[in-house]
Design an enzyme around this catalytic site. Structure first.
Site, PDB file in Angstrom:
ATOM      1  N   GLU A   1       7.078  -3.659  23.942  1.00 48.94           N
ATOM      2  CA  GLU A   1       5.799  -3.627  24.632  1.00 48.94           C
ATOM      3  C   GLU A   1       5.134  -2.320  24.202  1.00 48.94           C
ATOM      4  O   GLU A   1       5.747  -1.257  24.345  1.00 48.94           O
ATOM      5  CB  GLU A   1       6.080  -3.534  26.133  1.00 48.94           C
ATOM      6  CG  GLU A   1       5.558  -4.676  26.941  1.00 48.94           C
ATOM      7  CD  GLU A   1       5.931  -4.496  28.401  1.00 48.94           C
ATOM      8  OE1 GLU A   1       5.030  -4.147  29.173  1.00 48.94           O
ATOM      9  OE2 GLU A   1       7.104  -4.694  28.744  1.00 48.94           O
TER      10      GLU A   1
ATOM     11  N   ARG B   1      23.026  -2.682  26.796  1.00 53.47           N
ATOM     12  CA  ARG B   1      22.041  -1.690  26.388  1.00 53.47           C
ATOM     13  C   ARG B   1      22.738  -0.356  26.143  1.00 53.47           C
ATOM     14  O   ARG B   1      23.835  -0.109  26.649  1.00 53.47           O
ATOM     15  CB  ARG B   1      20.948  -1.536  27.449  1.00 53.47           C
ATOM     16  CG  ARG B   1      21.454  -0.993  28.773  1.00 53.47           C
ATOM     17  CD  ARG B   1      20.343  -0.880  29.821  1.00 53.47           C
ATOM     18  NE  ARG B   1      19.522   0.274  29.598  1.00 53.47           N
ATOM     19  CZ  ARG B   1      18.212   0.223  29.299  1.00 53.47           C
ATOM     20  NH1 ARG B   1      17.579  -0.924  29.182  1.00 53.47           N
ATOM     21  NH2 ARG B   1      17.526   1.331  29.104  1.00 53.47           N
TER      22      ARG B   1
ATOM     23  N   LYS C   1      11.217   4.344  29.437  1.00 49.96           N
ATOM     24  CA  LYS C   1       9.893   4.842  29.053  1.00 49.96           C
ATOM     25  C   LYS C   1       9.191   5.493  30.237  1.00 49.96           C
ATOM     26  O   LYS C   1       8.524   6.508  30.092  1.00 49.96           O
ATOM     27  CB  LYS C   1       9.045   3.678  28.523  1.00 49.96           C
ATOM     28  CG  LYS C   1       9.195   3.473  27.023  1.00 49.96           C
ATOM     29  CD  LYS C   1       8.290   2.361  26.545  1.00 49.96           C
ATOM     30  CE  LYS C   1       9.065   1.091  26.367  1.00 49.96           C
ATOM     31  NZ  LYS C   1       8.286  -0.090  26.066  1.00 49.96           N
TER      32      LYS C   1
HETATM   33  P1  ATP Z   1      12.062   0.738  28.830  1.00 53.52           P
HETATM   34  O1  ATP Z   1      12.875   0.339  30.020  1.00 53.52           O
HETATM   35  O2  ATP Z   1      12.448   2.051  28.258  1.00 53.52           O
HETATM   36  O3  ATP Z   1      10.598   0.616  29.042  1.00 53.52           O
HETATM   37  P2  ATP Z   1      12.007  -1.788  27.646  1.00 53.52           P
HETATM   38  O4  ATP Z   1      13.177  -2.661  27.483  1.00 53.52           O
HETATM   39  O5  ATP Z   1      11.073  -2.142  28.712  1.00 53.52           O
HETATM   40  O6  ATP Z   1      12.485  -0.287  27.726  1.00 53.52           O
HETATM   41  P3  ATP Z   1      10.590  -2.824  25.428  1.00 53.52           P
HETATM   42  O7  ATP Z   1       9.462  -2.235  24.687  1.00 53.52           O
HETATM   43  O8  ATP Z   1      10.342  -4.037  26.228  1.00 53.52           O
HETATM   44  O9  ATP Z   1      11.169  -1.663  26.334  1.00 53.52           O
HETATM   45  O10 ATP Z   1      11.870  -3.022  24.512  1.00 53.52           O
HETATM   46  C1  ATP Z   1      11.870  -3.564  23.218  1.00 53.52           C
HETATM   47  C2  ATP Z   1      13.271  -3.961  22.867  1.00 53.52           C
HETATM   48  O11 ATP Z   1      14.149  -2.842  22.884  1.00 53.52           O
HETATM   49  C3  ATP Z   1      13.836  -4.975  23.831  1.00 53.52           C
HETATM   50  O12 ATP Z   1      14.341  -6.065  23.071  1.00 53.52           O
HETATM   51  C4  ATP Z   1      14.927  -4.265  24.553  1.00 53.52           C
HETATM   52  O13 ATP Z   1      16.002  -5.124  24.804  1.00 53.52           O
HETATM   53  C5  ATP Z   1      15.338  -3.165  23.575  1.00 53.52           C
HETATM   54  N1  ATP Z   1      15.848  -2.003  24.295  1.00 53.52           N
HETATM   55  C6  ATP Z   1      15.172  -1.229  25.170  1.00 53.52           C
HETATM   56  N2  ATP Z   1      15.971  -0.272  25.682  1.00 53.52           N
HETATM   57  C7  ATP Z   1      17.198  -0.436  25.111  1.00 53.52           C
HETATM   58  C8  ATP Z   1      18.465   0.235  25.220  1.00 53.52           C
HETATM   59  N3  ATP Z   1      18.648   1.282  26.038  1.00 53.52           N
HETATM   60  N4  ATP Z   1      19.493  -0.215  24.466  1.00 53.52           N
HETATM   61  C9  ATP Z   1      19.321  -1.257  23.639  1.00 53.52           C
HETATM   62  N5  ATP Z   1      18.174  -1.936  23.485  1.00 53.52           N
HETATM   63  C10 ATP Z   1      17.112  -1.547  24.213  1.00 53.52           C
HETATM   64 MG    MG Z   2      10.037  -3.940  28.854  1.00 53.29          MG
END
Ligand code: ATP
Ligand code: MG
Length: 621
Positions: free
Chosen positions: A88, A323, A333
């Site tokens: 995102e 994760r 984030k």
């Molecule tokens: P955040 O919680 O930091 O906002 P998010 O998952 O909402 O992270 P996205 O931009 O939706 O952020 O994530 C893009 C991709 O990165 C997703 O497929 C997610 O599964 C992966 N991802 C995010 N954080 C991790 C993590 N700590 N370990 C492995 N993969 C991750």
């Molecule tokens: Mg997300």
């Protein structure tokens, strides 16, 4: 040096037992830029089984994302597998995303497929072009790209809104979705909980015609936000709460950054994501464990839409992995944004941040991050990875690549009393050292030895503790690449602070000259000549948080910040560092790896960041 690197490696591998996946046979990849064989893991085994069975071998590809009909009119899909990385664009990527990028792009590379970069912009929130650009940069910097089979595979989910809307209408027509107008409070109450089945909504028995009409009202903007949702009609008594008629479309009168005011209804993530995967011909949709409970709905939706001829078959499948949780940082984030907004750090790219831009500025290399993701592997159970594993990966990649240099971080003058008498007043003696000890072809660096040198304050002790072999009265020490000196004492200022260390040159002991080793010394110290030293700021970073799990259990992570995570010193550097290119990395001998700051350094005036020490020396205070 090689032996040291090996020791570091074995120590870092030894701090945890090998996981099941690490004990599996390895696959050698010919495509990747890392030469090392990669350990197998459950995702590789799933992909290999699908390739062996030919699960996706007959798929066709329209040359771009599309419906079943569009793909059927296309060519056999040239990609053996398709994965995706779907961020995102609402923040900078962090080390957890790096794991996901290396995993998804790495698998595509290894199995002759392609990984799509998909901006997940189904929320009509303000997208920031800065984030979009930073995400593209991060993926490319890590060594991956989305060009393959003669085309670009960079997509955005909002391009699929029409098809998603069509899929929703199809579900209504099939009696598989209905417009629910319960209050959100009733909806929550009627969903039940883990021990109580849900209760059917009074709107659940609406006719197809009624649902189509009401959904059209939603679509044209006749209903205000929050007054109705479209729900899939599955089973209000399902033990999986996600299957109790999940919402798939909601009303949001908001302007979307790409589609403008074309829509006032937006698909829910759980509905949008599987469709995005299907339209893009994704084969293996890899996500983190939080989505495990969503998998039955993913499969339900894919099943219904492929039966309806809307999406290509066989549809994608979702697989979950744990994760990345890294100690001493936060990887959310939202929390990273708070650190920036409240000025606990200088920005998203502060070298203490676990963001990709921060790690890069700190001196992390793409090789180190790829090595790190290979080392931590992929597993199905949540765990915390020790920050030292990340640091070990950086050391192990920089050891082979970084130029060497000498620097003094806490300088004190060393005066050689008999220099002028033995060598001639003001004489300077040129000394040389290899740029890299294992690569003579990279040449030599040179610097001047004279009557006055800079040494580390900690390299002198008036009364040496047991086992101390450096400078103390009466002891002989080698100044690396230079001469042996014998310490005669020190002078102190009016406050009793050490002001200068005094020594006498031991003649005929210059490194590399015959007889230099005739005198045996136990201590060798690094130094910088007072005549050609370059003074520069060096930022000594420590961990950003004092606690290993700063935000575990919903704790206030701000309270866990390490107040001493940044100390800036005025260091003395050997002259070869005067023109260090911004972004370049060095090993300061005995001290660690340092990178010329990409932002604050100029070619004339370097500023260095400590990337990592030579040893894992962190002790939580
Ligand atoms: P955040 O919680 O930091 O906002 P998010 O998952 O909402 O992270 P996205 O931009 O939706 O952020 O994530 C893009 C991709 O990165 C997703 O497929 C997610 O599964 C992966 N991802 C995010 N954080 C991790 C993590 N700590 N370990 C492995 N993969 C991750
Ligand atoms: Mg997300």
């Amino acid at each position: 040096m090689a032996a040291r690197a090996d020791r570091i490696k074995s120590r870092h591998c030894a701090h945890r037992a090998p996981t099941h996946s690490e004990l599996q046979p390895t696959v050698t990849d010919s495509n990747s830029n890392d030469t090392q064989a990669k350990p197998s893991h459950f995702l590789r085994q799933i992909i290999e089984a699908d390739l062996a069975k030919g699960t996706y071998a007959t798929r066709r590809w329209a040359g771009q994302p599309g419906t079943a009909a569009q793909h059927l009119a296309g060519q056999p899909d040239p990609a053996r597998i398709r994965t995706r990385f779907p961020p995102e664009p609402n923040g900078y990527l962090h080390i957890g995303h790096a794991k996901s990028i290396c995993l998804n792009f790495g698998l595509a590379q290894d199995y002759k497929g392609v990984c799509h970069l998909r901006f997940d912009d189904t929320n009509p929130e303000k997208e920031d072009q800065t984030f979009v650009n930073a995400i593209e940069d991060a993926v490319q910097w890590l060594g991956f790209d989305w060009q393959a089979f003669g085309g670009s595979h960079r997509f955005q989910a909002s391009d699929y809104f029409d098809t998603m809307h069509g899929a929703a209408v199809y579900l209504i027509e099939q009696g598989l979705a209905y417009v629910d107008e319960q209050s959100s409070e009733d909806m929550r109450k009627n969903r039940g909980d883990f021990s109580t089945p849900g209760v059917n909504s009074p709107f659940r028995s609406r006719t197809v015609a009624e649902n189509l009409a009401r959904f059209a009202d939603m679509r044209v903007g006749a209903l205000p936000d929050g007054t109705a949702v479209l729900r899939a009609k599955i089973d209000m008594a399902s033990p999986n709460i996600n299957m109790r008629d999940p919402a798939i479309y909601r009303i949001r009168h908001a302007t979307h950054h790409h589609t403008g005011d074309a829509w006032c209804i937006y698909p829910m993530y759980t509905f949008a994501h599987p469709i995005e995967d299907a339209l893009e011909n994704i084969t293996h949709s890899i996500c983190t464990l939080e989505f495990e409970d969503q998998r039955p709905f993913y499969d339900w939706l894919m099943d219904k839409l492929s039966a309806g001829g809307i999406i290509n078959t066989p549809p994608p499948k979702q697989y979950e992995f744990a994760r990345l949780n890294l100690t001493y940082v936060v990887t959310s984030k939202r929390k990273l944004a708070q650190l920036v907004a409240d000025k606990h750090v200088s920005g998203w790219d502060d070298p203490r941040m676990p963001t990709i831009v921060g790690l890069r500025r700190r001196g992390y290399t793409p090789q180190a991050l790829r090595l790190f993701t290979d080392r931590i592997g992929v597993s199905k159970s949540d765990s915390w990875i020790d920050y030292a594993t990340l640091e070990g990966s950086l050391r192990d990649t920089l050891d082979a690549s970084a130029d060497r240099a000498m620097a003094v971080l806490d300088p004190i003058k060393l005066h050689i009393e008999n220099w002028d008498e033995l060598m001639g007043a003001g004489h300077l003696d040129a000394c040389t050292a290899p740029v890299h000890p294992h690569h003579p072809e990279r040449g030599e660096r040179s610097f001047m030895f004279g009557a006055d040198l800079w040494i580390e304050r900690s390299d002198y002790e008036q009364e040496p503790p047991k086992g101390y072999f450096r400078l103390f009265p009466g002891n002989k020490v080698r100044l690396k690449y230079g001469h042996v000196v014998e310490c005669v004492g020190a002078t102190y200022d009016a406050f009793g602070e050490l002001a200068q260390v005094n020594a006498r040159l031991v003649p005929d002991t210059k490194s590399g000259t015959p007889g230099a080793s005739a005198i045996k010394v136990k201590g060798v110290i690094t130094w910088v000549g007072a005549s050609d030293a370059v003074q520069a700021p060096v930022r000594l970073y420590e961990r950003l948080f004092k606690d290993a799990q700063p935000d575990a259990g919903g704790r206030d992570f701000i309270a866990a910040l390490n107040p001493d995570s940044l100390q800036t010193v005025q260091a003395m550097l050997e002259p070869s560092l005067a023109n260090a290119a911004p972004g370049s990395s060095y090993q300061f001998e005995r001290l660690g790896y340092f990178a010329a700051d990409r932002v604050d350094s100029t070619a004339q005036a370097p500023v260095f960041n400590r990337s990592v020490g030579l040893k894992d020396s962190w002790v939580a205070k």
